[in-house]
Design a protein around this motif. Sequence first.
Motif, PDB file in Angstrom:
ATOM      1  N   ASP A  59       0.820  -1.213   0.000  1.00 18.39           N
ATOM      2  CA  ASP A  59       0.000   0.000   0.000  1.00 18.39           C
ATOM      3  C   ASP A  59       0.856   1.267   0.000  1.00 18.39           C
ATOM      4  O   ASP A  59       0.541   2.256   0.679  1.00 18.39           O
ATOM      5  CB  ASP A  59      -0.946   0.015   1.205  1.00 18.39           C
ATOM      6  CG  ASP A  59      -1.913  -1.164   1.195  1.00 18.39           C
ATOM      7  OD1 ASP A  59      -2.287  -1.594   0.090  1.00 18.39           O
ATOM      8  OD2 ASP A  59      -2.279  -1.648   2.284  1.00 18.39           O
ATOM      9  N   GLY A  60       1.954   1.213  -0.754  1.00 12.32           N
ATOM     10  CA  GLY A  60       2.817   2.387  -0.875  1.00 12.32           C
ATOM     11  C   GLY A  60       3.741   2.606   0.297  1.00 12.32           C
ATOM     12  O   GLY A  60       4.489   3.594   0.334  1.00 12.32           O
ATOM     13  N   ASP A  99       3.854   4.949  -5.520  1.00 14.37           N
ATOM     14  CA  ASP A  99       3.110   4.467  -6.683  1.00 14.37           C
ATOM     15  C   ASP A  99       3.001   2.948  -6.723  1.00 14.37           C
ATOM     16  O   ASP A  99       2.469   2.391  -7.670  1.00 14.37           O
ATOM     17  CB  ASP A  99       3.778   4.953  -7.977  1.00 14.37           C
ATOM     18  CG  ASP A  99       3.674   6.457  -8.148  1.00 14.37           C
ATOM     19  OD1 ASP A  99       2.802   7.069  -7.501  1.00 14.37           O
ATOM     20  OD2 ASP A  99       4.469   7.015  -8.931  1.00 14.37           O
ATOM     21  N   GLU A 148       1.604  -0.516  -5.244  1.00 10.88           N
ATOM     22  CA  GLU A 148       0.571  -1.164  -4.427  1.00 10.88           C
ATOM     23  C   GLU A 148       1.162  -2.317  -3.632  1.00 10.88           C
ATOM     24  O   GLU A 148       0.840  -2.523  -2.464  1.00 10.88           O
ATOM     25  CB  GLU A 148      -0.540  -1.688  -5.334  1.00 10.88           C
ATOM     26  CG  GLU A 148      -1.737  -2.264  -4.595  1.00 10.88           C
ATOM     27  CD  GLU A 148      -2.628  -1.185  -4.009  1.00 10.88           C
ATOM     28  OE1 GLU A 148      -3.249  -1.461  -2.965  1.00 10.88           O
ATOM     29  OE2 GLU A 148      -2.686  -0.086  -4.573  1.00 10.88           O
ATOM     30  N   THR A 187      -0.036   0.861  -8.400  1.00 12.15           N
ATOM     31  CA  THR A 187      -1.394   1.228  -8.041  1.00 12.15           C
ATOM     32  C   THR A 187      -2.244   1.354  -9.303  1.00 12.15           C
ATOM     33  O   THR A 187      -1.718   1.517 -10.406  1.00 12.15           O
ATOM     34  CB  THR A 187      -1.408   2.549  -7.268  1.00 12.15           C
ATOM     35  OG1 THR A 187      -0.734   3.552  -8.046  1.00 12.15           O
ATOM     36  CG2 THR A 187      -0.697   2.406  -5.928  1.00 12.15           C
ATOM     37  N   LYS A 188      -3.558   1.291  -9.143  1.00 13.02           N
ATOM     38  CA  LYS A 188      -4.473   1.306 -10.281  1.00 13.02           C
ATOM     39  C   LYS A 188      -4.223   2.483 -11.212  1.00 13.02           C
ATOM     40  O   LYS A 188      -4.171   2.342 -12.428  1.00 13.02           O
ATOM     41  CB  LYS A 188      -5.921   1.339  -9.777  1.00 13.02           C
ATOM     42  CG  LYS A 188      -6.471  -0.002  -9.332  1.00 13.02           C
ATOM     43  CD  LYS A 188      -6.784  -0.886 -10.536  1.00 13.02           C
ATOM     44  CE  LYS A 188      -7.496  -2.167 -10.073  1.00 13.02           C
ATOM     45  NZ  LYS A 188      -7.789  -3.048 -11.217  1.00 13.02           N
ATOM     46  N   ASN A 204      -1.640   4.083 -11.768  1.00 16.07           N
ATOM     47  CA  ASN A 204      -0.311   4.097 -12.386  1.00 16.07           C
ATOM     48  C   ASN A 204      -0.062   2.884 -13.273  1.00 16.07           C
ATOM     49  O   ASN A 204       1.047   2.701 -13.764  1.00 16.07           O
ATOM     50  CB  ASN A 204       0.778   4.160 -11.311  1.00 16.07           C
ATOM     51  CG  ASN A 204       0.832   5.501 -10.615  1.00 16.07           C
ATOM     52  OD1 ASN A 204       1.265   6.494 -11.182  1.00 16.07           O
ATOM     53  ND2 ASN A 204       0.362   5.545  -9.373  1.00 16.07           N
ATOM     54  N   GLN A 205      -1.078   2.062 -13.469  1.00 10.57           N
ATOM     55  CA  GLN A 205      -0.930   0.921 -14.358  1.00 10.57           C
ATOM     56  C   GLN A 205      -1.148   1.346 -15.803  1.00 10.57           C
ATOM     57  O   GLN A 205      -1.915   2.279 -16.066  1.00 10.57           O
ATOM     58  CB  GLN A 205      -1.934  -0.175 -13.976  1.00 10.57           C
ATOM     59  CG  GLN A 205      -1.655  -0.816 -12.632  1.00 10.57           C
ATOM     60  CD  GLN A 205      -2.671  -1.882 -12.285  1.00 10.57           C
ATOM     61  OE1 GLN A 205      -3.460  -2.290 -13.133  1.00 10.57           O
ATOM     62  NE2 GLN A 205      -2.653  -2.329 -11.047  1.00 10.57           N
TER      63      GLN A 205
END
Length: 286
Positions: free
Chosen positions: A100-101, A132, A134, A149-150, A152-153
């Motif tokens: 979670d970063g 960035d 996850e 993370t979503k 940054n995908q």
Amino acid sequence: MSQSIEVALRTLLAVLVLFLLTKLLGKRQISQLSFFEYITGITIGSLAAYVSMDLDSMWHLGLISLVVWVLVSFLIEILQMKSKVFRDWVDGKGTILIKDGKIMEDNLKKERLTTDELLEQLRKKNIFKAADVEFAVMEPSGEINVLATKENQPLTPKHLGIKVGPEQEPQTVIMDGKMLDEPLATIGLSREWLYTELEKIGATLENVFVGQVDSYGQLYVDLYDDQLKVPQPQLKATLLATLKKCEADLELYGLTTKDETTKQMYEQCSRKLQRVITEIRPLLVS
């Protein structure tokens, strides 16, 4: 027998034995290594060198030791496939480095990994901020895998709600100017088809370095002569354009006719063709 000849013969014997034993261990032995496989690789190399260079009369004992090491390694691989507990004990488990970063500092210390090394591995994954990430885990092989993370995908057609056609592996039908019959048979094509396609693009078989056919039956070639430009296949684009033209023509006929029955027939055909175009479009634009 002179020492130089003896060393040469022993080296050839060691190479042959090492090749056969490595084939027995499989491809895993030459991919990412676990701790035990790393130790096994070093030891086998040392034993092979001993068999090649030791000139006393006991050199054959090195071959026995080499075989025993390989058999033990082979047995451990079998046990790893049978038991997850044993596999975890030998190879170890993955270690979570980021969640979670948030960087897990205790796990970094456990793996003796510095912050600089972690950030370097992230940059190799095109991620420059730990926030960035996850999820990041260090695998038993030592490789670090990262889930961004979503937001940054990379954007994919699925994110946009776009359907794309299925893609199967391309078949290499020409290599080094030689036609390969087995891949052609796999996709149900003949030599005559291939010669026809080469004629369409103005290429000869002997001038093709690599030729591949995709899952839609389109031929792509790379020529020995890099100065020659080969036109890209346009069959799918031509088919899509033709279908769109037919659909537009049906709409036009429906607008221009005065007969109500004929008008309804054209409009109905136009709607059906439009549905067909919508369904097959993913296959034609991929």
